[in-house]
Design a protein around this motif. Structure first.
Motif, short mmCIF file in Angstrom:
data_model
loop_
_atom_site.label_atom_id
_atom_site.label_comp_id
_atom_site.label_asym_id
_atom_site.label_seq_id
_atom_site.Cartn_x
_atom_site.Cartn_y
_atom_site.Cartn_z
N SER A 203 0.81 -1.22 0.00
CA SER A 203 0.00 0.00 0.00
C SER A 203 0.84 1.27 0.00
N SER A 204 2.08 1.20 0.50
CA SER A 204 2.93 2.40 0.51
C SER A 204 4.39 2.01 0.68
N PHE A 205 5.27 2.85 0.13
CA PHE A 205 6.72 2.67 0.24
C PHE A 205 7.28 3.85 1.02
N HIS A 206 8.32 3.60 1.78
CA HIS A 206 8.93 4.65 2.60
C HIS A 206 10.45 4.56 2.50
N ASN A 211 9.85 7.29 -7.33
CA ASN A 211 8.85 6.33 -7.79
C ASN A 211 8.73 6.40 -9.31
N THR A 214 4.02 2.73 -10.04
CA THR A 214 3.34 2.47 -8.78
C THR A 214 4.10 1.50 -7.88
N ASP A 215 4.87 0.58 -8.47
CA ASP A 215 5.56 -0.42 -7.65
C ASP A 215 7.04 -0.57 -8.00
N VAL A 230 7.92 -0.86 3.79
CA VAL A 230 6.66 -0.93 3.05
C VAL A 230 5.54 -1.27 4.03
N GLN A 231 4.34 -0.91 3.66
CA GLN A 231 3.16 -1.32 4.40
C GLN A 231 2.33 -2.24 3.50
N LEU A 293 7.24 6.87 9.19
CA LEU A 293 5.95 7.52 9.02
C LEU A 293 5.95 8.91 9.64
N GLU A 296 7.75 11.44 7.34
CA GLU A 296 6.89 11.89 6.24
C GLU A 296 5.82 12.86 6.75
#
Length: 402
Positions: A203-206, A211, A214-215, A230-231, A293, A296
């Motif tokens: 669902s998300s990259f940190h 990017n 998308t992946d 990642v989440q 998190l 960000e």
């Protein structure tokens, strides 16, 4: 530096708005072929400023970055920026933006992001040409590090900050940082993709990357000092089977010019018991993810809101597990949490008081906070935990620390 020269040669370009190369070729040399000239250049640099007390010269950081980009854009690689004073000429020149009155207002987050669009444009172009920028700041005053750090943020680079640099005190650290930077194993021209089993999705990259889709994460360089998080979220369909898979693939070129792919596949058991999932969690990794998190959040919101969000996530997790635990496990005035997560509260509350998030403009200056935020985002889990909960030594008994 011409490859045929035995000594370095200086070429002066006075154009700041549209820098160009005085020689189209031979400015980038092979170290093996020109080691003597490179060593001579490094030894001659201190002689350019023999008086440490002289007035700092103007700094054309933006044009210098543009010129270096022109030199290496056909090859890619890593660019090192050593900043000894605030950028004062050309694109990206320094603007005094630190305003204590902005803290606690909607303008606060802007202080931690670049004001000049030059930096984000340069970062995007550098990433496209497979160029990473690492920054070493050893200036006596503010340099608007929030702007400079935008380039390493999107090119998987690093920020090294030495506030109030004093050679006798900080020289050894600078030497160690540069040595580590140039000698650590490095992957070049890398892209990373992470996939999951059916029923799960990323669902998300940190982290520090660009990017590309998308992946797909674009990493001009990647080294052991960089981490990414990642989440994982559920899809509409449930995970079928007793196990789930997470696979990370890194396509890169090694320092010998060989194109390789490194794949890590993690197999994890699937459970329908939420309490069991809590008990199997990695508390250190969870705290490190919370730190990313929070970084960000700090780049988009006020520090007060960042600290509140960090505490809310901690309180929500504690409340949820307490509801899952049976009444018999709820001892009065006791922390009801599984063994693997017993230090999460200490780490989360420690993050609130670390340099990256504590106080406001009076407690931590803008450049120092920016460096702390950048370091926390790229830090491995153990380094993030040390930042949140530093080691404590008994001063009355130094021998006890080993």
């Amino acid at each position: 530096m011409l490859s045929t020269l035995t000594a370095p040669q200086m070429l002066v370009v006075t154009e700041l708005d549209e820098p160009f190369l005085p020689l189209p070729d031979d400015l980038l040399v092979n170290l093996r072929d020109s080691r003597g000239a490179v060593d001579a250049l490094l030894e001659a640099l201190p002689a350019q400023w023999p008086n440490a007390n002289m007035q700092l010269p103007d700094s054309a950081t933006g044009p210098a970055l543009q010129a270096a980009f022109l030199v290496m854009s056909h090859l890619g690689g890593k660019m090192l920026l050593f900043q000894g004073s605030a950028p004062s000429l050309g694109a990206g020149k320094f603007k005094a933006r630190e305003a204590l009155a902005a803290y606690g207002t909607e303008r606060e987050a802007a202080l931690r992001n670049p004001e000049d669009p030059f930096f984000k444009r340069f970062a995007a172009e550098a990433s496209r040409q497979q160029i990473t920028l690492d920054v070493f700041v050893a200036a006596p005053g503010p340099v608007d590090l929030a702007s400079l750090a935008a380039i390493p943020r999107y090119t998987c680079g690093q920020v090294n900050y030495y506030p109030g640099f004093y050679a006798a005190r900080d020289g050894a650290r600078l030497t160690a940082d540069v040595t580590r930077n140039l000698s650590r194993p490095t992957a070049w021209e890398a892209v990373m993709r992470i996939r999951c089993s059916r029923g799960l999705r990323i669902s998300s990259f940190h982290g520090h990357f660009f990017n590309r889709s998308t992946d797909l994460l674009a990493l001009p360089t990647c080294d052991p000092d960089k981490t990414f998080a990642v989440q994982i979220a559920h899809e509409e369909t449930m995970v079928s089977g007793a196990v789930g898979f997470v696979q990370c693939a890194l396509l890169y070129t090694n320092s010998n010019g060989e194109r390789r792919i490194r794949v890590h596949t993690l197999c994890l058991p699937v459970t329908g018991d939420l309490a069991e999932m809590y008990r199997a969690s990695d508390g250190g990794a969870t705290a490190a993810l919370l730190a990313k998190l929070a970084v960000e959040k700090a780049l988009m919101s006020k520090l007060d809101e960042t600290r509140a969000a960090l505490q809310a996530k901690l309180a929500g997790a504690l409340k949820e597990y307490r509801l899952l635990a049976g009444a018999g496990a709820r001892a009065p005035n006791a922390l009801v949490y599984p063994e693997s997560m017993r230090f999460l509260a200490a780490h989360a509350l420690g993050l609130v008081k670390c340099t990256a998030f504590r106080g406001g403009g009076r407690e931590v200056n803008a450049d120092e906070r920016t460096a702390a935020l950048h370091a926390l985002m790229e830090a491995p889990a153990d380094a993030a935990l040390s930042t949140a909960y530093p080691d404590v030594f008994a001063l009355h008994d130094p021998a006890a620390a080993g």
